[in-house]
Write an enzyme that holds these catalytic residues in place. Structure first.
Site, PDB file in Angstrom:
ATOM      1  N   HIS A  30     -16.669  61.063 -15.925  1.00 50.56           N
ATOM      2  CA  HIS A  30     -15.513  60.469 -15.171  1.00 50.56           C
ATOM      3  C   HIS A  30     -14.734  59.242 -15.977  1.00 50.56           C
ATOM      4  O   HIS A  30     -15.182  58.384 -16.418  1.00 50.56           O
ATOM      5  CB  HIS A  30     -15.912  59.921 -13.735  1.00 50.56           C
ATOM      6  CG  HIS A  30     -14.633  59.558 -12.967  1.00 50.56           C
ATOM      7  ND1 HIS A  30     -13.994  60.893 -12.729  1.00 50.56           N
ATOM      8  CD2 HIS A  30     -14.401  58.647 -12.278  1.00 50.56           C
ATOM      9  CE1 HIS A  30     -12.867  60.237 -11.744  1.00 50.56           C
ATOM     10  NE2 HIS A  30     -13.175  58.896 -11.575  1.00 50.56           N
ATOM     11  N   GLU A  90      -7.900  54.655 -10.355  1.00 51.57           N
ATOM     12  CA  GLU A  90      -8.632  55.706 -10.047  1.00 51.57           C
ATOM     13  C   GLU A  90      -7.941  56.868  -9.457  1.00 51.57           C
ATOM     14  O   GLU A  90      -7.500  56.866  -8.356  1.00 51.57           O
ATOM     15  CB  GLU A  90      -9.838  55.403  -8.905  1.00 51.57           C
ATOM     16  CG  GLU A  90     -10.675  56.327  -8.448  1.00 51.57           C
ATOM     17  CD  GLU A  90     -11.594  57.301  -9.640  1.00 51.57           C
ATOM     18  OE1 GLU A  90     -11.002  58.355  -9.627  1.00 51.57           O
ATOM     19  OE2 GLU A  90     -12.407  56.855 -10.158  1.00 51.57           O
ATOM     20  N   CYS A 148      -9.939  64.389 -14.608  1.00 54.11           N
ATOM     21  CA  CYS A 148      -9.678  63.123 -14.580  1.00 54.11           C
ATOM     22  C   CYS A 148      -9.030  62.440 -15.839  1.00 54.11           C
ATOM     23  O   CYS A 148      -8.499  61.258 -15.813  1.00 54.11           O
ATOM     24  CB  CYS A 148     -10.799  62.216 -14.269  1.00 54.11           C
ATOM     25  SG  CYS A 148     -12.379  62.614 -15.542  1.00 54.11           S
TER      26      CYS A 148
END
EC number: 2.3.1.-
Length: 373
Positions: free
Chosen positions: A180, A200, A244
């Site tokens: 991530h 995020e 991501c």
């Protein structure tokens, strides 16, 4: 004979006069008439000197092309075709890994399928190429990518001394099984204080993500002591596994685009320990030094242009009324206004679920920029 000709000529003149009167009665002809004047299309007309904003919407979509990407909606299809053209014209000048990445992206778009694990790995491998292409083009962007939190912390010490801003895409966890990435927007203040706003794209509450934020905060405190402030803004725009890397790259660039807003947030964070006086989403995390905020409450609409879900846009609209109608067009070539709602419609695909593939088109565009830089 001559008299006969003159009579006929007068008769014709009278007939012409009557015909002119008849056509005027219909609104045809004459200096004041405009019904049958030649029409110049707007696109061919000289632009108005007063024009400051683009038209509200583009003309109707063209019918599906016969290209290899005809399964895609018009907007993403054009981005796929542009990438394909760039591979053909510039591929021989680019690093082999970037060309392979471009071809894998084109193959995924051609099949109109969800992102594969192999393509996500290629996102990671080629991220430095994408970062470099933007950092070379945008003044004072200072964009970097880091494969581990440790690398980021090590380099942060150097940036801390320069007083310059830093934007980064950072892997959140040292665990090699966790890939991530998030975006960090950093300011190094004259007082010696450093403020970091982590962006995020998915949910920070995810059990695979939050431990990384807590550990990052602990390491920052160990390295900088009290001269560090750390905030996390969770956008929850990313709803799928993977993606991501490109999302975080896009968020680092969006933070640069909205840098005047972020400058103020960093000042608030340094002076007051909060942003816009907003209370944290979790008091427990706040006690651990992680000041967590909900993105739909404060992030500009631009951060949601690649949102997968209509529900996310609805939440943004509920928290920031009018946000879904905000013009989020980007690039110098942008001609028409583009609201979040319209973009969601134009990039919508039906696969295993119905969602926006905007971030996939953004991947294609970013790779094309890297090929052309």
């Amino acid at each position: 004979m001559c008299d006969s000709i003159r009579v006929q000529f007068r008769s014709i003149q009278k007939m012409v006069v009557k015909m002119k009167k008849f056509f005027r009665s219909l609104g045809v002809g004459g200096s004041s008439s405009s019904r049958f004047q030649h029409h110049i299309p707007e696109a061919d007309s000289a632009p108005s000197s007063k024009a400051s904003t683009p038209p509200a919407s583009p003309p109707p979509d063209s019918p599906p092309s016969n290209s290899a990407f005809s399964a895609l909606p018009t907007r993403p299809r054009k981005k796929a075709e542009a990438l394909s053209d760039a591979v053909e014209s510039r591929g021989h000048l680019a690093p082999p890994s970037l060309v392979s990445y471009a071809n894998a992206t084109l193959d995924q778009l051609r099949r109109n399928e969800p992102i594969s694990e192999s393509l996500r790995l290629m996102d990671i491998e080629n991220l430095p190429h994408l970062v470099r292409s933007y950092d070379n083009r945008l003044n004072n962007l200072n964009l970097r990518s880091f494969d581990t939190p440790g690398q980021f912390l090590h380099d942060l010490s150097r940036w801390h001394k320069t007083g310059l801003p830093l934007r980064a895409v950072v892997r959140l966890d040292e665990d090699p099984r966790r890939w991530h990435r998030v975006a960090f927007d950093v300011r190094n203040h004259e007082s010696g204080h450093t403020t970091i706003i982590a962006l995020e794209p998915a949910s920070a509450y995810n059990p695979d993500h939050m431990p990384g934020f807590v550990k990052m905060r602990e390491n920052l405190t160990s390295q900088f002591g009290r001269k560090i402030s750390f905030a996390v803004i969770e956008a929850e725009a990313l709803k799928s596994i993977g993606g991501c890397v490109i999302f975080s790259l896009d968020y680092a660039l969006a933070a640069y685009q909205e840098r005047s807003t972020f400058d103020q947030w960093h000042k608030d964070l340094r002076k007051k320990g909060n942003i816009k006086g907003m209370t944290p989403e979790s008091q427990h995390l706040n006690e651990l030094g992680v000041y967590l905020l909900k993105g739909t409450r404060l992030l500009p609409a631009n951060f949601y242009k690649h949102a997968h879900s209509r529900r996310t846009i609805d939440e943004l609209e509920a928290d920031q009324p009018g946000a879904s109608g905000t013009d989020v067009r980007s690039g110098r070539a942008a001609v028409y206004k583009e609201s979040l709602s319209r973009r969601l419609e134009e990039f919508q695909v039906q696969r295993d679920k119905t969602y926006s593939m905007s971030i996939e088109a953004s991947r294609a565009r970013k790779i094309r920029h890297a090929l052309e830089s």
